[in-house]
Structure formats: structure tokens, C-alpha cells
Motif scaffolding. Sequence first.
Motif, PDB file in Angstrom:
ATOM      1  N   SER A 260     -74.454 -41.547 -30.573  1.00  0.00           N
ATOM      2  CA  SER A 260     -74.947 -40.234 -30.170  1.00  0.00           C
ATOM      3  C   SER A 260     -73.801 -39.403 -29.613  1.00  0.00           C
ATOM      4  O   SER A 260     -73.124 -39.804 -28.674  1.00  0.00           O
ATOM      5  CB  SER A 260     -76.031 -40.409 -29.109  1.00  0.00           C
ATOM      6  N   LYS A 261     -73.595 -38.239 -30.229  1.00  0.00           N
ATOM      7  CA  LYS A 261     -72.531 -37.344 -29.772  1.00  0.00           C
ATOM      8  C   LYS A 261     -72.842 -36.852 -28.367  1.00  0.00           C
ATOM      9  O   LYS A 261     -71.967 -36.721 -27.523  1.00  0.00           O
ATOM     10  CB  LYS A 261     -72.446 -36.170 -30.760  1.00  0.00           C
ATOM     11  N   PHE A 262     -74.125 -36.610 -28.127  1.00  0.00           N
ATOM     12  CA  PHE A 262     -74.528 -36.106 -26.816  1.00  0.00           C
ATOM     13  C   PHE A 262     -74.184 -37.125 -25.730  1.00  0.00           C
ATOM     14  O   PHE A 262     -73.758 -36.766 -24.638  1.00  0.00           O
ATOM     15  CB  PHE A 262     -76.035 -35.821 -26.819  1.00  0.00           C
ATOM     16  N   ASP A 263     -74.342 -38.401 -26.044  1.00  0.00           N
ATOM     17  CA  ASP A 263     -74.032 -39.447 -25.070  1.00  0.00           C
ATOM     18  C   ASP A 263     -72.601 -39.938 -25.196  1.00  0.00           C
ATOM     19  O   ASP A 263     -72.284 -41.066 -24.796  1.00  0.00           O
ATOM     20  CB  ASP A 263     -75.013 -40.625 -25.238  1.00  0.00           C
ATOM     21  N   CYS A 264     -71.720 -39.130 -25.757  1.00  0.00           N
ATOM     22  CA  CYS A 264     -70.303 -39.491 -25.921  1.00  0.00           C
ATOM     23  C   CYS A 264     -70.163 -40.847 -26.588  1.00  0.00           C
ATOM     24  O   CYS A 264     -69.330 -41.681 -26.173  1.00  0.00           O
ATOM     25  CB  CYS A 264     -69.584 -39.471 -24.580  1.00  0.00           C
ATOM     26  N   ASN A 265     -70.980 -41.105 -27.580  1.00  0.00           N
ATOM     27  CA  ASN A 265     -70.949 -42.332 -28.368  1.00  0.00           C
ATOM     28  C   ASN A 265     -71.317 -43.589 -27.576  1.00  0.00           C
ATOM     29  O   ASN A 265     -71.154 -44.701 -28.056  1.00  0.00           O
ATOM     30  CB  ASN A 265     -69.584 -42.544 -29.044  1.00  0.00           C
ATOM     31  N   LEU A 266     -71.800 -43.432 -26.355  1.00  0.00           N
ATOM     32  CA  LEU A 266     -72.198 -44.613 -25.581  1.00  0.00           C
ATOM     33  C   LEU A 266     -73.575 -45.088 -26.024  1.00  0.00           C
ATOM     34  O   LEU A 266     -73.849 -46.274 -26.076  1.00  0.00           O
ATOM     35  CB  LEU A 266     -72.235 -44.292 -24.086  1.00  0.00           C
ATOM     36  N   GLY A 267     -74.462 -44.147 -26.323  1.00  0.00           N
ATOM     37  CA  GLY A 267     -75.810 -44.495 -26.742  1.00  0.00           C
ATOM     38  C   GLY A 267     -75.968 -44.319 -28.244  1.00  0.00           C
ATOM     39  O   GLY A 267     -75.059 -43.862 -28.932  1.00  0.00           O
ATOM     40  N   MET A 268     -77.123 -44.716 -28.763  1.00  0.00           N
ATOM     41  CA  MET A 268     -77.380 -44.626 -30.194  1.00  0.00           C
ATOM     42  C   MET A 268     -78.556 -43.696 -30.447  1.00  0.00           C
ATOM     43  O   MET A 268     -79.429 -43.527 -29.604  1.00  0.00           O
ATOM     44  CB  MET A 268     -77.713 -46.011 -30.763  1.00  0.00           C
ATOM     45  N   ARG A 269     -78.568 -43.110 -31.637  1.00  0.00           N
ATOM     46  CA  ARG A 269     -79.704 -42.290 -32.019  1.00  0.00           C
ATOM     47  C   ARG A 269     -80.124 -42.641 -33.431  1.00  0.00           C
ATOM     48  O   ARG A 269     -79.444 -43.407 -34.124  1.00  0.00           O
ATOM     49  CB  ARG A 269     -79.341 -40.810 -31.908  1.00  0.00           C
ATOM     50  N   THR A 270     -81.242 -42.053 -33.866  1.00  0.00           N
ATOM     51  CA  THR A 270     -81.741 -42.296 -35.214  1.00  0.00           C
ATOM     52  C   THR A 270     -81.182 -41.233 -36.158  1.00  0.00           C
ATOM     53  O   THR A 270     -80.524 -40.303 -35.725  1.00  0.00           O
ATOM     54  CB  THR A 270     -83.273 -42.232 -35.214  1.00  0.00           C
ATOM     55  N   ALA A 271     -81.485 -41.387 -37.461  1.00  0.00           N
ATOM     56  CA  ALA A 271     -80.964 -40.417 -38.428  1.00  0.00           C
ATOM     57  C   ALA A 271     -81.741 -39.112 -38.342  1.00  0.00           C
ATOM     58  O   ALA A 271     -81.187 -38.044 -38.570  1.00  0.00           O
ATOM     59  CB  ALA A 271     -81.047 -40.985 -39.833  1.00  0.00           C
ATOM     60  N   ILE A 272     -83.039 -39.184 -38.027  1.00  0.00           N
ATOM     61  CA  ILE A 272     -83.780 -37.956 -37.707  1.00  0.00           C
ATOM     62  C   ILE A 272     -83.876 -37.963 -36.189  1.00  0.00           C
ATOM     63  O   ILE A 272     -84.305 -38.944 -35.583  1.00  0.00           O
ATOM     64  CB  ILE A 272     -85.161 -37.892 -38.414  1.00  0.00           C
ATOM     65  N   TYR A 273     -83.403 -36.912 -35.591  1.00  0.00           N
ATOM     66  CA  TYR A 273     -83.231 -37.005 -34.127  1.00  0.00           C
ATOM     67  C   TYR A 273     -83.290 -35.647 -33.442  1.00  0.00           C
ATOM     68  O   TYR A 273     -83.110 -34.609 -34.072  1.00  0.00           O
ATOM     69  CB  TYR A 273     -81.884 -37.650 -33.802  1.00  0.00           C
TER      70      TYR A 273
END
Lengths: 665, 166, 307, 293, 223
Positions: A260-273
Motif C-alpha cells: 500500500s502506497k498510503f502505508d509507505c509499503n508497510l501494509g498490503m491492499r487488494t487490487a480493487i481498493y
Amino acid sequence: MSRIGVFVCHCGENISRTVDVERVAAQVGKLPGVAFATDYKYMCSDPGQNLLKKAIIEQKLSHVVVAACSPRMHERTFRKAVESAGINPFLCEMANIREHCSWVHENREEATVKAIEIVGMMVERVKKNRVLPTITVPVTKRSLVIGGGIAGIQAALDIADCGHEVVLVEREPSIGGHMAQLSETFPTLDCSQCIMTPKMVDVANHPKIKLYSYSEIELVEGYIGNFQVTIRKKARSVDEDKCTGCGLCMEKCPIKKIPSKFDCNLGMRTAIYVPFPQAVPNTPVIDRENCTKFKTGKCGLCQKVCGPGAVDYEQEDRLIVEPVGAIVVATGFDLYTINEKPKGSMIKGYGEFGHGKIPDVIDGMTFERLASASGPTGGKILRPSDGKEPKQIVFIQCIGSRAREKGISYCSKVCCMYTAKHTMLYHHKVHDGQAYVFFMDARTPGKSYDEFWRRSIEEEEAVYIRGMVSRLYQKGDKIVVMGSDIAVGVQVEIEADMVVLATAIQPQKGADTLAQKLGISYDKYNFYSEAHAKLRPVECATAGIYLAGACQGPKDIPDTVSQASAAAAKVMTLFAKDQLEREPIVARVREAGCVGCFYCKKVCPYGAVEEKEIRDRQGNLIRVVAYVNPGVCGGCGTCQATCPSKSVELDGYTDEQIVAMIEAL
Amino acid sequence: MHSEKQKHSFEPKIIAFVCTWCTYAGADLAGTSRMQYPSNVRVLKFPCTGRIDPVFILKAFQQGADGVLVSGCHPGDCHYIAGNFHARRRFAAFRKLLEFVGVDLNRLQFSWVSAAEGGKWVEVVTDLTEKVRAMGPMAEFKQLALEEQWSGTIGTPELKEAYNAI
Amino acid sequence: MTQPIDTSIYIAITEAIRDEAKRLLLEGQVSAVIGYAGARRKGSAQPVIISQAEDAAKLIFSPASVNNLALYLTKAKKEIPKNGKIGIVVKGCDLKAIVGLMGESQLKREELYLIGVPCAGVLASTAQPSTGLTAETIAPKCTECNAHLPAGCDYVPNVQLPAPLQLEEKYIAEITRLEALTPVERWAYWKEQFAKCIKCYACRQVCPFCFCEQCLCDRNKPQMVESTPRPAGNTAWHIVRAMHLAGRCAGCAECERVCPMDIPLNLLNRKMAKELKELYAYEAGFEVNDKGPLSTFDEKDDQSFIK
Amino acid sequence: MKEKLNYSYYPGCSLHASAGEYDLSTRELFKKLKIGLTEVPDWFCCGATPAHNVDELLSLSLCAKNLELADKVEGDLAVACAACFSRLKTTQNVLSESEVKRKQVEKAIDAPVILDSHVKHLLEILARDLGPERLAQSVNKPLSGLKVACYYGCLLTRPTDVPNLDCVEAPTIMEDVLKAVGAETVAWTHRMECCGANFTLSRPGVVIQLTNAILDSAKAAGADCVMVACPLCHGNLDIRQKEIEGVYSVNYNLPVFYLTQLVGLAVGLGPDKLGLAAMMVNPLPLLKEKGLL
Amino acid sequence: MQSLSRHFTLMSTVQFLIGGILLSIKGCFVKKKKMIISQETMDVDFVRKVEALSGTSVRRCFQCGKCSAGCPMATFMEHPPNRVVRLLQLGQWQRILAGRSIWYCASCETCTTRCPNKVDLTSIMDALRKLSWDAEGASKESYVQLANKLFLQNIRTYGRQYEMRLAAVFNVKSGQFLKDLMLGPKLISKGKLKMFQSKNKNLSEIEKIFTRIEEMRRKGEAL
């Protein structure tokens, strides 16, 4: 016969130190047509302007030349002054004997001779100046705000609250910008999201704000009061009108491991987000690069589960044209990274800090996400490499900033304060940990700022070490920090668990491209340039375009919000009138000479040239000539340089005026 | 470091045609930064390089300029969208013409100087001044201006005959 | 050795032009035809405008048909009827001027009836009209002609143009020679040439592109170019004219032909055409272009000369 | 197949004395790889660090003279010693920036300074001009299983924008070469720390301290041996290793190879052609153990 | 310089040692004195010389200390590198030259490479060593310089470097007759130290370079 008045300014000592102003006035006074010449300490001051006005009336002056600073500085001031004394403002010219003369030459004789020649040139020019009437154009009372961070949100809300429509364009899927990423804010330590999200919701609900998220500016045409802006609404793959924001699609999406760009790559997100739970609009977007449906054509799960049928794989980018009268640019900042930069880039990374390859060396924004209660660790400070709590944490300031060797020589302004804040947040969360800060100077000007910094040292027990770090390297699971304490004069070595770098603030990527679309200027770092550093700090040199926030230079939140409101006020000032007076520097066609070759039309960048039919009384077409729409004309004069018979003339820069200057040499 | 101001036997006259948005502002920046450069240059402000007619360059040489500088915004930075692009073509052609009639192009400099490039302005002006100083005065147009009438030779028999008949 | 150039087809062309003009006037397709007619001196030709079908027999085409008749469509159009289509006899070189004028909104294709002439060349201004066309007497512009057969005309006589001879390309040779000189030597050359100028403005008068009603060089507020025939003013005039024609002039060389002082004016125009071709791959006169090379741009244009 | 590579060759003083094996292995390797190498006739000492420490003008003049001599031989200039390489590159850099200094040097050597010739370290020739692919093609005895600590030292990459050999802080050029010949490289912390070569003669105490830290780090990272591309680094790491082991009561036993020795080994050159006998820390047991001999 | 490099006799060695002792006494004296700052005590001319020789500006330094942080030799110096520049900024060169910092610089270029302000500290150190030698001659700390001078003398005589001779002469001159005694024979047996070597055929060229530089200095054309 013209009666020209020449006023030579000392500018305190700025001009008179190297230019013999009395001699300039005396010499110029002898030129034919000059009826009056004098010098004065500060022409721009009240007494100076009064002197000017008095001379105009007493000496019955017809034209005025003020020899002082750059016209970019005070042309307006003096034109206003002569106008109040009854002369058309365009019969006043400035001779620049400060920036172009006294400040750049040391030899008094040379500078004085040059000043006399410069003033002489302007005297000859002003003789040929014509009375120009002011031009009025209608104002479209709608405003465009580019960027949906705190600056753009504030500006949009202020303008909209005043009753004018606002078009807010945001590049990312949600507004909020960097402020939405922060954990707590200095110097009060209030939660960033708590003060930010209500404003985001206000934007979404405001009847006067039209929000285009996941959109970019494609093209800007027109001029102050009358811009035509083309907006590219990128394909979101989800219909905003149908989507209810239930989130089922995200739950079902099988691709869950995208950093996740928002989480500075620390967290993960889905492809639809959605980038974060409080996103505005709360409509997901499909990341087409990572989505299985777009990569292989299979899957399609989100569409199947979507109740309202909002998922639309066929959606395409749309271009929308919005007419607006004013533009607020609030595109914000980006962080410097220490990674290796491409060869030839002005900016260099930090090889001595491992070029970003040591996992527990992070930047300030990543630390914000770690410290944020809504962040990927739920507000726990944990190492990205192994999830352990760091007991020894080192903060290093001025990374990239104030380092001309690395490509940036300015101070990023906010890092001293946020590092102090980080030490506090760290101490609040890791009671048995120790924070160290390597710094050069602590820059804490601002209300309650220095007190805040002192608190981090005195109460929160951060150890501040005055000195920089030469190298960082991984040794086992520690990071060895090789620094120095210049007060003691010794080398310092700390085996840290985690290192946080206060990296520099830079303009957003693509800031230069946007500036070119808008026709505004920017500095060598791509920060946008204000019209005047002190007196017109929120306006661009291009009329009708205003700046807010970090796109103009590094800024903290209070400064950003103030500037945004200031920009909004400027827009409202513009909208207060129905008609706009504009500088009458526009091209005019001398129909008698025009043969209708329309070279002017071919080169006009504004499309301001039209074809005009001239008919006799019986209505027979005699010929077709060019006509310049003064409202559309930008005033560049390319038409005149191109016109073979010089039948189109740019007011204020006529051939007569220019040739008079050349001949004066 | 202050170098001794050198005395020169020849002070060239340099005329600079600049656009107001970039180069004029860049020259202002050189001033506010207190950079130093030779005092030989005289600046004529235009709204845009697109406004600069080649005739002005010719006129400047005829009026005794020893060197001419034309400077504006970098490509893409034009305040008027594309004025500098038109100027670029126009001057690319014009300099070829001047070269063909025998003007030494070392006397005619074109540059892009942005509002942020005070240092570049100083460099461009200093370089041109020194280059032209080394070349000496622009004699061609000056001599021409002094000549009152036909200085050509009477080449053809018809002309000779006509001349003798006067 | 003078190499004769075959102009035998001109007789057939003359016949064809007469027939076509007669037909056009009779059918009322055009209100007048501009062409060449014999003049008083033996072998010479001069422009003529006919509006009666019986006058069609006056029309000729010969090596002396040098004039660029395009001029009579714009500046010298007093004798031309205001209404109806105009027929005009055009050589390839003249057609280029007409094409250029269309691009500059001075002419409309639909108002013209173009009678194209397959042309093997015309006489140089220095040759007597009665002399035969040879490698020596041919006009310099014809040595470089790339439009012997005009394209896109309404009517072209059906004759077989003999294969053109390979002649020494005079302008290219001269440009190359001048380019190899030092600036000082070039200046000396042109100084000598321009010094001869008597400012009769015949070059301007005859040029199809000098259609401005008020020439920049005649203005006195401000005086951009000195108007007296002194060397300084002459030089400025010819430089300004070459610049104004850059990207437009297609080389009819009328200016050079009419110059009483034999100044090689077309040399300047050919040089500019060469440069524009090299810089922007533009060649004037082949198609109607909305924008010439100097009224458009490409973001990637060469800027190696700019600091 | 690309054209044949050809270089002029500046060995430098050390390669004609204490680093004879570097010179020998370089010549043999280039012969084997069919790369032309012509020694610059009558070259002078570049002045190395001592010259610029005492007298910059002399240092620049000596290098400028050598550049002039080298320019008479065809091909880019190949340099083996990191110090010579650094001095020659620095000279070109300083003299192209300072006209005053350039004029002084031109006066001193009574010839124009050659600023545009290409000075290349052997590493550059192997890693770039020849390239890893072609190098790998010549390998007939891959150095598999050999864990090497690549030691860059100070002068190969520093300072920024002068040698321009590779990234100034995180270079990989040595690793690139070694990977091409099948060796394993270790990540270690002291690959760019100074060994104190400048003080070899005057302050051996300092050298021992600095060099010990380097050997210690290499050992800790699990290296079997160290690779260098500079005779001065070699001098400290190899010649003084026994002494250091004595002072600190440790046992490193890390053979220190020259770049050309390891590459030479991989392309099938024998120990006699590589001067392995000249090494103070005997490499033969290690090489036998890894089956490389 | 000629006399130093050519006729380095036992006499000069003695002078070198005595001079060193005197200097170190002076050094202690200077170090403890309060710094009186005025236009007179800030020796700008000296700083200008350093700047001209090193081609870098000392004013650019804003004392971040990154040079000292990475310096492999900082622990041996009483003035860490950043303080050397600081003292230069204040024109207090005597304090620098009285100490040993400049003689402990290894010329490793780490400081120059990492300096955020492009201060070329390595070159500043070179300049200081040169000016120190010119001004004060040999000092106690300048073993290194002695080695350097011998190195250059070797170049002048032989055109190239002969380590054997260099080491032997250095040990004699510096009075450390037994230093590295054990290493020598070993190196010879490995062929690492050659006892005899042929001279470069182009020696007259090198002599000319030395002479021309000396002449330029005499005429004041170079520093």
C-alpha cells in the motif's frame, strides 16, 4: 511636444552607492523632450510618489520615466501614482538601474554611464508610448483547485463557503494528501486524522464543490477570468454514482498482497481498493496493473459480488472541459528518497546509507504510518524487517536537505519539528527505549515550536547529538551508525535497532509538466514561483493562478492552511467584480495595411485572431482582414514579428517604441 | 575573490533582446543576488521572444552594436505557450541569412535563460562580451553607414559607357 | 560549346493554348485568360489579358515567355474582370507561386482555371529574345528546374516533353562557392552587390509574394529600413526582403530578371530555401500549405545554436 | 564478435617492484583473453599520494607527463594500480576545471595537457569493455565455492565524479567481475574503509590498527579470501597480515588475491603465471581445498 | 626544496628533530591561549592561499561534522577534520599547524566524497601540509612528510619508485633504524623488494619538470 519628467531613485543607497544619481538626473535633463528631471532617496515611498504627482501637475508633464528598480517590482506602483495625477498609466515607464545596473557593477563611472544610457533609452521609448484604455473582460465565477491535500481542501472550502463553485481535482483515488497519512501533529500532538477527516467529508458534502478524484489536468487554455480546463478523469473501473461503498468487492478480491502506497509499503491492499478506510470519495478503484481480470481476463469476482453493479471493466478515461475564472494550484510535495538515482539526475541518493537497501532504515513518513493508530501496526513502533520493537532508535536530520552535493541546498523547514515529535511519540510508545537525534541546527521558529523541541529533550529524554552521520551499515540485526559529536570533537558510534531519516521535501513528480500546462514559472527544484517573494506570495506571475501549500516551497500545516486561505481570498477578490480590468497589452490590427495573409492567425498561440470581412455600403465583400479579440489575446506579440507588413501591432511594445530604444543607443 | 578590474582598450556595445518573463527576470535575479558582470550590455525588454523581429537585430547592428543577444524562456516554459518555439525557427533561419551575407555569427548569441538562472545570465552576458571584445568592433555595418553612395566598381561595358556619358 | 535545347514542342503548345482559351471564353467558363502574346521586338513575348474568344489567336508560348503571370492575379489585377473564373497560362515555376499564394489566402483555387505548360526552359534576361534556347542562353533558374511539367492543372497540352538536359546548376554552384568563403569575403561580395542597388524596387514590384499594400520598408514611423539608396539602406532592404521571402519564395527569379543593376537577388532566396529544406524538410510551392516553415514549429526543432 | 580490444598500459612503480605478481598476472591474463596491451615506454612514477600531499603542482605535472607519453601509444590507457588510476583521473579532472593550474602544468611539462584521453582501470576493462558475457565465455575453471571479500579501498571510486568507475559509495564492479568467473562474493562492512596505505612507511602502528579492522570484518562475513585491485591495499592486507595476527593474537589466514590472479585462475592460468608464490599468505592450501588447483 | 631533497644529510635530520620539539612546545602554548578574534588575528591571506591551492572554498562548510564522523584517522587527531576547517574559517592556521591532525590524514577521500557542501577537505589537507612545510620546515609530526619528500627525491633521481631504498633511507633519516627490520629479508626472498634497478631512460625529462617548477616558484608564478 512631449514634456517628460524623469525621476531618479537612490533606493536608499542601493542605487546611489554605485550610480551617481545626481549626474544621471542632470544628464538626462538635457535630453530633448525632457522637461523635468530630479533624483530622490526613495521614489516608491509616499513622499516619493507625492513628489512625482506634484511634479506632474506643476510641470504639466505629459510622460514620466522613473529610473529605479526593476519594473517587475514597482511598475504598478508608479503607474498607479501617475494615474492619480491625471496621466494615463501607460505613459509611465521604468528604467531599471538597480537590478540591471547598480547591483551588478562595481565601477561607479561605468555604472553611471550605463544608467544614463538606460534612462535615455526609456525616455526615447516613452515619447512613443500611446494612451491605452483599460480593457475589461467578463469573469467566470467558478474556480479550479488542483490538489486535494490540506491546502487544496482548505482553499476549496473557503471559496465554496463564499458561494462560488469550485472544481477540485485530485490525482489519487481519494483526497486527503499527505496530511491524512500523519499520525499526530506538532506542536500540539493532536491526531491528524481527527482534524483532517471532517474537512474531507465537508468537501464531499459541499453543494458548491465538484470533486474529480483520480483525475488529472490535461490542458489549460484561456486567461484570467476565462480559463477552459480539460480534465482527464482516469478510468476508475467503478461507477461512482452506483457504488454504495459497502466494501464487499475488496473483501472478495483474491489479490491481497499489493504494497500500500498510503502505508509507505508497510501494509498490503487488494487490487480493487480504497487507499484508506476514511477515503473521500469512498469509492474503490481497480489497480489495473495488478488486477487478474485486466491481466488475464479471468476472475471478475468483484463484478459478481457488487450488488448495485457498479464495477465496470470497460470504463475508459474521460475528458471533461470545465470553464473557470481562477485556478489555485495546491499540488503539494513528495519525499526525497535515498535510493540510487538515475545517472545525470541533479539529485543523488545516499550510497553511504545503503541506498535504501537496509530494511530498518526508514523515512519520516514511514515512521508516521508506524506511529499512526490506524496504521499497519495499529500504532506500535515495530521494525519492518522482523517486527521487533526497536530499543535504540536513531533519527538523522537534514537528509537531502541543505546538501548541495546531493542536489538540494534548501532547508526543508518541517523536519526539525517532526523529528522532535517523533522522539516524543517513540518515547510514549516504547518506554524503555532510547532515541538519539543527529542534527546540525534545530530550526524551530514558530509559535510554541522551540518549547516543543526543548520538551523532547528535557522531558522525553531524547539525546540530541550535534553532528552528522557519515555511514550506516547493517551488522547482524543492528545498524551501525557512524557519527560525530562536534561539540565534544569525537566520533560517535551507535548500534541502533532502527534508523529514521528526515528526508527532504521536494515538489511532486510532474510538477514541471503541470507548470508548463498552466504557463507558470518554477525554480530549479520545480517549486512554483510566486509573483513576489514578499508582497505577492500566493499569486503566480500569470494572472488568475494562485499557489497554496508545499508546491511553492516546504511548509508545515499551519503555514499551508494560512496560504490556502490567502489564495482563496485572492480568488474571492477576483470574483468580487463582474468585469475584470486587464492590462491593455494586446495586439491590434491596422486594417488599412492588412492584406489578409493571416500569418498572424497561423502563429497565434491563443487563437485570438479572427477573419473579418470588410464590405462596402452595398454589402459587397471588399476584402478580408485580421481581427484580434482583445479578450483572448495573451499579448506575446508573435503576430507582429511575423506580419510581413507590420499591420498588427502589440500595444505597449510597438515597433516605434522599440526602434526608438534601439536608436537611442 | 576580487580580481583587479582590467582596463580594456575596446568596450563593445552589446544589445540584449530579452523576454520579460524568463530572461528579464533572470537578469533581475542576478541583480538581487549581487552577481557581477560587464556593464556593456543594454537590455531591451519584450513580452516574449516571439515578439522579437529579426529587423531589430539588423537595426541594432546598424545602430552600432558590436554584439547582439537574444534570450528567452526554455522550450516548454514560454509564458505565452509557444512564442519561443516560433522565435527559435525564425532565428534559426535569420542567422543563416546573416551568415550568408557575411556577418560573423560569433557576434549574435541566442540563449534560454529562465527566471531562476541568474548565474546563467551572468555567464551568457560575460561570455558574449568577452568574445566580442576579442573580435574587436563590428566594422562592417559601421563602415557601411559612413558610405554615402555607390562604392561598387563599374563592371559592365554598358555601365562604363553610361558613366562616361555623364 | 553551346548545347541547343529542344523547344520544338512550343509550337504545339501555342496551338493548344489558343484552342483551350478560345473554348473557355466561348463557353463562358472564364471571364478572361492571362497569357503571353508576341511583342514588338522580334521573338519577344509579353503578358496579355484577353477576354474575347477571337483574341485567343494572340496567345503564344515561346522561350521568351519569361514573365511570372501570377502577378496579374494579385497585385497587377486592375485589368482583370472582378467576376468569374480567370484562366491563366502557367509554367511549373509560376505555378509554385500560385500555390504559395493560395496558402496565404491571396488566391482561391476555385476561382482559377490553370492552363499548365510543359516547359523545357525560357531565356535568360541577358539573352536577346530572338536567340535560340541553349545551355548558355537558358535562364539560370531553369538549370535547377524540378517542375518542367506543372502538376494539378485544369488543362495541360498533350505533348511529349523531351528529356531535360543535365545542366550545371548555377545557383547551387554559386551558393557553394560563397559558403566556402570567409565571412569577411562574403561581406565584401555582398557589399559590392548591394552597393549597386538604386532602390528602384523593381524586385518588389515584380515579386508575386510582395503583395503587401504598404511595405514595411516604406514606413517612416518608425523607419525600420533606411529608404534612401545608400549602401546601408540597400543592405538592410535586401536582407529584410530575403527574410520575408524565406519559406515562401519558390524561385521564379523574376526579381533577378528585372533588376536593372544585375544584383543576384535570387541567390539569397535560394540560399534561404536550401536552409529551410535542411532544417525543416520544407520545400515551397508543391502543395497548398496552411502553415509555412516559419509560421509553425516542432517542439523538437534544432536548437544547437542556442546556449 | 566485437573488434579486438587494445590498450596502452601503465603498470606503475609497485608493479615493477613489490607487486610483481600483479604485473605478471595482468600480462598473462590479457594475453589469454586476447586483449592487446602495450606498455607505455619510459613512463614515470605518477607521484602517488606523497606527491599531492607535498606538492600538488608536481603531482599534476608528473601525471600530465605520463598522459602525454601514453597518448603516443594506441588505445585507451589501462592502469592496474588504484593509486595511479586515481592520480591520473584526478589530474584530468583538476586540470579541466582550473585553467590557472592547467597553464602552470603546461609550462612545467612544456607540452599541452591531454584531457580527453580515456584512462581505464583494469576492472573497467574486464567489467565493461570486455563485459561479463565475454569474460564468462573464456572461463574454463569456474571459481565455484570460493567466497571472496571484494576490497575496494579508497581510491578506486572516491571522490564523487572523479574516477567515475562505479557508484561512489556502493560499487558492484568487482562483484560483477567475480560473478562472471563463477566465484561467490560476501557482503561485508569494511569493503571501502581505509587501510592507511599512506602511512605504510611512516606509521605502521596506524596501518596495523586499520588493516586489522578490515581483515576482521572480512573474516566475520565468512570470506575465504580477499580480492584487491591495488598494490598498496595488497601491501597492507597481505604483507602485514602475519604481523597483525601477532599483535592482536588472532588467526585470519586470509589469502589476498589480486583481481587478475583470481580471474586468471578461472580462465585456466597456472600458479606460475599468476605469481602465487609471491604471496605472503600462502593461497595454495585454500585453492587445493576448493579444488581449484 | 632542492636542498631538502638532494642533500638530506644527517645535519638536517638533527635540525628536523629539534625543530619538531620546539614546535610542539609552541603548540601547547598556542592551544591553551584564548582565541582573540579581530581582523588582525584572522589571517585571511593564509586562508586564500589554502583556497587557491585546494581549489575549494572553506566558507562553504557549515560544520555538520560528517567528515569527522567518517574519518578513519579522526581518533588520532586532536582537531577532528571539521574543526580544521572551522579554524581555517576563523583564520587560525597556527592552531592547526601546531597540532598533528594534518599529518594524520590518510588522503582516503572519504570526507570529500561525503561532504554535503562539496568542500574538498582532502585537497585542503594537502594544501595545509605544503604550506606547513614551506612555513615551518620539518616538524615532529611530519614523519609522513619526510617519507613523502624522500619519495619525491627518488622520483627525481630514478624516475620511478624504489621501495627498498625508500624504506632504508626513511628509517635512517627518521632515526627508527630497526623499524620493520623483520619484514625486509622476507620481502626480498619473495622478490618483492628489488635491490637494484635500472634507471629510466628518460631521466632528463623528469629533471626538467622539477627544474621548471622550481623556477616558476622562484618567479612567483606558482604557489
